[in-house]
Design a protein around this motif. Sequence first.
Motif, PDB file in Angstrom:
ATOM      1  N   THR A  15       0.840  -1.190   0.000  1.00  0.00           N
ATOM      2  CA  THR A  15       0.000   0.000   0.000  1.00  0.00           C
ATOM      3  C   THR A  15       0.874   1.237   0.000  1.00  0.00           C
ATOM      4  N   SER A  21      -4.954   1.669  -3.476  1.00  0.00           N
ATOM      5  CA  SER A  21      -4.170   0.612  -2.828  1.00  0.00           C
ATOM      6  C   SER A  21      -4.898   0.059  -1.609  1.00  0.00           C
ATOM      7  N   LEU A  22      -5.697   0.881  -0.948  1.00  0.00           N
ATOM      8  CA  LEU A  22      -6.449   0.392   0.209  1.00  0.00           C
ATOM      9  C   LEU A  22      -7.566  -0.567  -0.206  1.00  0.00           C
ATOM     10  N   ALA A  82      -3.869   0.873   6.936  1.00  0.00           N
ATOM     11  CA  ALA A  82      -4.188  -0.264   6.075  1.00  0.00           C
ATOM     12  C   ALA A  82      -4.558  -1.493   6.898  1.00  0.00           C
TER      13      ALA A  82
END
Length: 156
Positions: A15, A21-22, A82
Amino acid sequence: MSDSANAYRTVVVGTDGSESSLRAVARAGMIAGASGATLVIACAYLPTEADDRELSRAQDVLRDEAYQIVGSHPAEDTVRTAAERAQKAGATTVRTLAVQGSPVEALLDVVRREDADLLVVGNRGLAGIKGRLLGSVPADATRRSTCDVLVVHTTG
């Protein structure tokens, strides 16, 4: 072969703190939770003593997509956030790592060190000059990984 022999034991996901990306982190969390795997969330960062001119040039080119983390403290904050997202998605065993280096090299290093059987990346590639400057994490990771790679559709 039993189902447990086919299950993933260690899943790695990278991430950079971006929403895209999350989304990949959440999918990796679902997979890790469903298979009882350990989820390792990694964030690559540049050392704080990196050449300021090079960082400035990259940020100018990337503009809103300049998610590259500089220094380990922001990277540690990123993986903490994350991890929360992954746990909400179902992951039960989560470890976080802030790794110095470029995104692809850092992810592949984590895959090797953790003996991972699955690497999860988002499909958000970088086109044009952005891609030439930073490379495509999904394409490079898929081509060079020693384990299964899941490319998650994270855009749109």
